[in-house]
Scaffold this motif. Structure first.
Motif, PDB file in Angstrom:
ATOM      1  N   GLU A   1       2.381  89.259  61.717  1.00  0.00           N
ATOM      2  CA  GLU A   1       3.750  89.750  61.559  1.00  0.00           C
ATOM      3  C   GLU A   1       3.843  91.227  61.929  1.00  0.00           C
ATOM      4  OE1 GLU A   1       4.882  88.812  57.541  1.00  0.00           O
ATOM      5  OE2 GLU A   1       5.086  86.674  57.986  1.00  0.00           O
ATOM      6  N   GLN A   2       2.825  91.988  61.556  1.00  0.00           N
ATOM      7  CA  GLN A   2       2.785  93.415  61.894  1.00  0.00           C
ATOM      8  C   GLN A   2       2.696  93.592  63.417  1.00  0.00           C
ATOM      9  OE1 GLN A   2      -0.454  95.411  59.902  1.00  0.00           O
ATOM     10  NE2 GLN A   2       0.333  97.453  60.396  1.00  0.00           N
ATOM     11  N   ILE A   3       1.897  92.752  64.062  1.00  0.00           N
ATOM     12  CA  ILE A   3       1.746  92.804  65.520  1.00  0.00           C
ATOM     13  C   ILE A   3       3.072  92.451  66.198  1.00  0.00           C
ATOM     14  CG2 ILE A   3       0.667  91.646  67.502  1.00  0.00           C
ATOM     15  CD1 ILE A   3      -1.914  91.474  65.782  1.00  0.00           C
ATOM     16  N   ILE A   4       3.737  91.425  65.689  1.00  0.00           N
ATOM     17  CA  ILE A   4       5.018  91.008  66.271  1.00  0.00           C
ATOM     18  C   ILE A   4       6.065  92.108  66.098  1.00  0.00           C
ATOM     19  CG2 ILE A   4       6.943  89.386  66.020  1.00  0.00           C
ATOM     20  CD1 ILE A   4       4.782  87.222  65.414  1.00  0.00           C
ATOM     21  N   ALA A   5       6.120  92.710  64.934  1.00  0.00           N
ATOM     22  CA  ALA A   5       7.088  93.785  64.681  1.00  0.00           C
ATOM     23  C   ALA A   5       6.815  94.979  65.597  1.00  0.00           C
ATOM     24  CB  ALA A   5       7.026  94.209  63.214  1.00  0.00           C
ATOM     25  N   LEU A   6       5.550  95.304  65.765  1.00  0.00           N
ATOM     26  CA  LEU A   6       5.183  96.427  66.634  1.00  0.00           C
ATOM     27  C   LEU A   6       5.499  96.107  68.100  1.00  0.00           C
ATOM     28  CD1 LEU A   6       4.077  99.231  66.334  1.00  0.00           C
ATOM     29  CD2 LEU A   6       1.779  98.329  66.530  1.00  0.00           C
ATOM     30  N   ARG A   7       5.263  94.873  68.498  1.00  0.00           N
ATOM     31  CA  ARG A   7       5.582  94.455  69.872  1.00  0.00           C
ATOM     32  C   ARG A   7       7.093  94.581  70.130  1.00  0.00           C
ATOM     33  NH1 ARG A   7       5.345  88.469  70.688  1.00  0.00           N
ATOM     34  NH2 ARG A   7       7.388  88.773  69.773  1.00  0.00           N
ATOM     35  N   ASP A   8       7.893  94.118  69.160  1.00  0.00           N
ATOM     36  CA  ASP A   8       9.351  94.219  69.297  1.00  0.00           C
ATOM     37  C   ASP A   8       9.796  95.682  69.370  1.00  0.00           C
ATOM     38  OD1 ASP A   8       9.453  91.470  69.233  1.00  0.00           O
ATOM     39  OD2 ASP A   8      10.092  91.349  67.130  1.00  0.00           O
TER      40      ASP A   8
ATOM     41  N   PHE B   1      -4.944  98.003  69.027  1.00  0.00           N
ATOM     42  CA  PHE B   1      -5.929  98.013  67.948  1.00  0.00           C
ATOM     43  C   PHE B   1      -5.725  96.819  67.011  1.00  0.00           C
ATOM     44  CE2 PHE B   1      -6.949  99.161  63.537  1.00  0.00           C
ATOM     45  CZ  PHE B   1      -8.323  99.355  63.649  1.00  0.00           C
ATOM     46  N   LEU B   2      -4.474  96.554  66.653  1.00  0.00           N
ATOM     47  CA  LEU B   2      -4.193  95.442  65.738  1.00  0.00           C
ATOM     48  C   LEU B   2      -4.511  94.087  66.374  1.00  0.00           C
ATOM     49  CD1 LEU B   2      -0.861  96.621  64.065  1.00  0.00           C
ATOM     50  CD2 LEU B   2      -3.159  96.639  63.081  1.00  0.00           C
ATOM     51  N   VAL B   3      -4.241  93.942  67.646  1.00  0.00           N
ATOM     52  CA  VAL B   3      -4.565  92.691  68.345  1.00  0.00           C
ATOM     53  C   VAL B   3      -6.077  92.490  68.379  1.00  0.00           C
ATOM     54  CG1 VAL B   3      -4.534  91.550  70.618  1.00  0.00           C
ATOM     55  CG2 VAL B   3      -2.448  92.598  69.716  1.00  0.00           C
ATOM     56  N   GLN B   4      -6.806  93.560  68.688  1.00  0.00           N
ATOM     57  CA  GLN B   4      -8.273  93.457  68.710  1.00  0.00           C
ATOM     58  C   GLN B   4      -8.820  93.169  67.321  1.00  0.00           C
ATOM     59  OE1 GLN B   4      -9.613  97.105  70.484  1.00  0.00           O
ATOM     60  NE2 GLN B   4      -8.980  96.508  72.551  1.00  0.00           N
ATOM     61  N   LYS B   5      -8.220  93.798  66.312  1.00  0.00           N
ATOM     62  CA  LYS B   5      -8.648  93.561  64.935  1.00  0.00           C
ATOM     63  C   LYS B   5      -8.448  92.099  64.561  1.00  0.00           C
ATOM     64  CE  LYS B   5      -7.875  95.029  60.179  1.00  0.00           C
ATOM     65  NZ  LYS B   5      -7.145  95.925  59.286  1.00  0.00           N
ATOM     66  N   LEU B   6      -7.312  91.546  64.934  1.00  0.00           N
ATOM     67  CA  LEU B   6      -7.051  90.138  64.643  1.00  0.00           C
ATOM     68  C   LEU B   6      -8.066  89.245  65.343  1.00  0.00           C
ATOM     69  CD1 LEU B   6      -5.191  88.020  63.317  1.00  0.00           C
ATOM     70  CD2 LEU B   6      -3.855  88.034  65.427  1.00  0.00           C
TER      71      LEU B   6
ATOM     72  N   LYS C   1       2.183 103.971  69.943  1.00  0.00           N
ATOM     73  CA  LYS C   1       2.525 102.629  69.452  1.00  0.00           C
ATOM     74  C   LYS C   1       1.753 101.563  70.212  1.00  0.00           C
ATOM     75  CE  LYS C   1       7.105 103.774  67.763  1.00  0.00           C
ATOM     76  NZ  LYS C   1       8.551 103.585  67.917  1.00  0.00           N
ATOM     77  N   GLN C   2       1.581 101.768  71.515  1.00  0.00           N
ATOM     78  CA  GLN C   2       0.829 100.819  72.327  1.00  0.00           C
ATOM     79  C   GLN C   2      -0.639 100.770  71.891  1.00  0.00           C
ATOM     80  OE1 GLN C   2       2.102  98.783  74.867  1.00  0.00           O
ATOM     81  NE2 GLN C   2       0.110  97.821  74.702  1.00  0.00           N
ATOM     82  N   GLU C   3      -1.206 101.942  71.594  1.00  0.00           N
ATOM     83  CA  GLU C   3      -2.594 101.987  71.111  1.00  0.00           C
ATOM     84  C   GLU C   3      -2.725 101.282  69.767  1.00  0.00           C
ATOM     85  OE1 GLU C   3      -3.770 106.088  71.070  1.00  0.00           O
ATOM     86  OE2 GLU C   3      -3.641 106.263  73.245  1.00  0.00           O
ATOM     87  N   GLU C   4      -1.762 101.507  68.876  1.00  0.00           N
ATOM     88  CA  GLU C   4      -1.773 100.839  67.576  1.00  0.00           C
ATOM     89  C   GLU C   4      -1.648  99.330  67.763  1.00  0.00           C
ATOM     90  OE1 GLU C   4       0.760 100.724  63.384  1.00  0.00           O
ATOM     91  OE2 GLU C   4       1.299 102.188  64.925  1.00  0.00           O
TER      92      GLU C   4
END
Length: 171
Positions: A93-100, A71-76, A65-68
């Motif tokens: 929103e996907q990044i925030i949900a994953l962070r939570d 990846f999403l933060v870098q993609k953004l 999950k941390q890698e995902e």
């Protein structure tokens, strides 16, 4: 009468000092560096391996999950200039949900690992206490102090090596 009282008091102080000096001289005191003993034990590495094995699946899940998330933060960051506003918002929103989700799973996992490490550490401390008690009884020590609480002690009074050897043999 005054001289008699002074003589009596002087005699009492003299006899008290004569009695207490040999008692203090006969005490046998040792020191042990408990932290150094713990760090040098081979059981410490075994404990770390067992705990990692016990929580392996949960750690892998959190790591993926941390890698995902990364990846999403870098993609953004990389593609935000070419993304539409809706795409950016959806990714955020996907990044925030994953962070939570990471916080909800990672923090309890970390607490569980720390709790298990504490349990295992307490077991080691129990073994160390038994070893200290055994050595103190065998070598007739009146008192054993933690080396970190003593500003100075001669090396011949340090029983840390003996404790470490005895605890290393225990399983």
């Amino acid at each position: 009468m005054k001289t008699f009282t002074k003589t009596l008091l002087a005699g009492a102080f003299l006899s008290a000092s004569l009695v207490s000096a040999p008692v203090m001289a006969e005490q046998k005191i040792a020191v042990v560096d408990v932290q150094a003993v713990i760090q040098s034990l081979p059981q410490l590495a075994d404990i770390q391996v067992r705990i990692q094995e016990e929580f392996k699946d949960q750690i892998q899940a959190v790591n993926s999950k941390q890698e995902e998330f990364n990846f999403l933060v870098q993609k953004l960051q990389r593609e935000s200039a070419t993304m539409s506003e809706d795409e950016q918002k959806a990714l955020q929103e996907q990044i925030i949900a994953l962070r939570d989700e990471l916080q909800q799973t990672g923090q309890p996992l970390q607490q569980s690992i720390e709790r298990r490490q504490g349990e295992e550490r307490n077991k080691l401390l129990g073994l160390i206490k038994q070893a200290i008690d055994g050595i103190a009884a065998k070598e007739d020590y009146d008192m054993v102090l933690n080396a970190t609480a003593v500003p100075f002690a001669k090396t011949e009074h340090d029983i840390s090596q003996k404790v470490q050897e005895q605890v290393s043999k225990a399983k």
